[in-house]
Design an enzyme around this catalytic site. Sequence first.
Site, PDB file in Angstrom:
ATOM      1  N   GLU A   1      19.337  56.725  93.671  1.00  0.00           N
ATOM      2  CA  GLU A   1      18.199  55.862  93.349  1.00  0.00           C
ATOM      3  C   GLU A   1      17.412  55.531  94.621  1.00  0.00           C
ATOM      4  O   GLU A   1      17.894  55.705  95.737  1.00  0.00           O
ATOM      5  CB  GLU A   1      18.698  54.552  92.711  1.00  0.00           C
ATOM      6  CG  GLU A   1      19.470  54.760  91.412  1.00  0.00           C
ATOM      7  CD  GLU A   1      19.902  53.467  90.720  1.00  0.00           C
ATOM      8  OE1 GLU A   1      19.770  53.394  89.493  1.00  0.00           O
ATOM      9  OE2 GLU A   1      20.363  52.540  91.402  1.00  0.00           O
TER      10      GLU A   1
ATOM     11  N   ASP B   1      15.286  45.473  93.045  1.00  0.00           N
ATOM     12  CA  ASP B   1      14.713  46.275  94.133  1.00  0.00           C
ATOM     13  C   ASP B   1      13.360  45.804  94.692  1.00  0.00           C
ATOM     14  O   ASP B   1      12.437  45.527  93.923  1.00  0.00           O
ATOM     15  CB  ASP B   1      14.448  47.707  93.656  1.00  0.00           C
ATOM     16  CG  ASP B   1      15.579  48.299  92.889  1.00  0.00           C
ATOM     17  OD1 ASP B   1      16.615  47.653  92.738  1.00  0.00           O
ATOM     18  OD2 ASP B   1      15.419  49.439  92.405  1.00  0.00           O
TER      19      ASP B   1
END
Length: 585
Positions: A305, A136
């Site tokens: 998420e 990420d």
Amino acid sequence: MNTKLFLAALALSSTTASAQTIKTTFAGDTAIVTVTNPTKYLILPIEENRPEAQVLLDNGKKTDTWMDVRLAVSKTDYSVPFELSKGKKAVVKIVGLAKDAQALKELKLSDTFDTRNTDYYRPVYHHTPLYGWMNDPNGMVYKDGEYHLFYQYNPYGSKWGNMNWGHAISKDLVNWEHRPVAIAPDAFGTIFSGSAVIDHHNTAGFGAGAIVAIYTQNGDRQVQSIAYSTDNGRTFTKYENNPVLVSEARDFRDPKVFWYEGTKRWIMVLAVGQEMQFFSSPNLKDWTFESSFGKGHGAHGNVWECPDLFELPVEGTNEKKWVLLCSLGDGPFGDSATQYFVGSFNGKEFVNESPSKTKWMDWGKDHYATVTWSDAPDNRRIAIAWMSNWQYANDVPTSQYRSPNSVPRDLSLFTVDGETYLQSAPSPELLALRDASKKRSFKVNGTRTIKEMISGNDGAYEIELTIENQHADVIGFRLYNDKGEEVDMQYDMKEKKFSMDRRKSGDVGFNENFPMLTWTAIESGKDELKLRLFVDKSSVEAFGDGGRFVMTNQVFPSEPYTHIDFYSKGGAYKVDSFVIYKLKK
Ligand code: FRU
């Protein structure tokens, strides 16, 4: 890349200083590596498909943290640098490794580490870490002319583990300066995803204009911690009273924080199980629960998420709406994808204006953890996504590094039939990459082959297409190379779909979930089609209609796709303009 570093490495090979020695002894199953007069790094040999051994730089402190490293047992795939302490002696402990393991025989000392690229598939104009694993994007914030990009980073191997925040800085979103690790694990756990803000009014007391990072620590539990930087992101200091937010919830992570002027509070959006929770704070340290959102909305096949929440104007109106981004492992083509909700936010609660709809931001298989820059100039809302998928991210055929980020995208909102959608346009900075180009126009009735799209094609290019349909049912084009590897794209005008097929795109055998045809609905009633394709060694990103639909897919061809076939079915079409640009940094 980093030639200076490398030359320095050559000059200062590990054996030159005779007083520097490595001695390995054993205490039970623990290997104790004692380094006298340590250099900056101990170079660790890695064998990728071995289990992780545990490695500790023993400073005799409570904050010393074990790292998981796939140390070589019988052969070395590549090496990683492990930073030693300064002084007369450094002690490194290793557990979980056989005494006769290759790694113990090949440990080396060096003040430098060679980061010149060794991966054929490394993209030219996408951000990648110099070495090691990345997932990420984190903590994206713009300050004083610099875009900061932090990211989930494993400095000790090219598979997921040991989460740190890696760091890169750019002035133009395409040229990245690689910085040292910004935030490293500590006793509260490894450093998971999060965001960063500029504390203009010094609400936290770290100084006006401090960059404050808010991140999850993954230890026995998931907790939220903060760290601040008063030197424009060059160094971070962890707040002494971390963590700032705890819970009993198992999945409690990825804080996105922004300033909400309406209540003069910081807002934190947190992914908690399969919902988003909203907290507020006057000072980034004390957080109050406000509300939660999610039950009954959107896709739910897995934990939620990487939230983001921001307001955008709606194209062609005076209205503004709030957009909530949510990544989850239940996308339209399996696992990783980013959904979004459009609605309103009042500092306490988010209200989704279309509860019955599931909306996806990108229709490819490699677009995850998408978040945006805080404080971007000119009210821009710029997003970047991790360009991989949890199904196979650890297996893709690169080794020095794993996984790039997508190209940056400027977000806006548009409305079709009363429904508001997110548009992701390639950021204008990408135009500066355009190098040599070639323009053509022609009619397609059957097949039209362009053997050489442009000379000297190294696999990093952009294609810009304007097509006018003249009764074709299928408008197709196929990028391919001399090995017969291809990416086939089609507008199905009858079904009103755009698709991208990478099943024969090159190396697809490293994971059964990789071969795939991805598709999306397109707006009906349009005979003029506009498409921009960004190809960069190992990825294809398709932006239809200025980003009203987007499709991001990785591909691993053994040589660049240098040819293109245009084909039609059921009627002809006209390519008003086919332009290919080589892209260069
Ligand atoms: C999403 C994610 C986050 C987490 C991070 C760990 O890809 O699972 O939820 O913070 O990766 O690396």
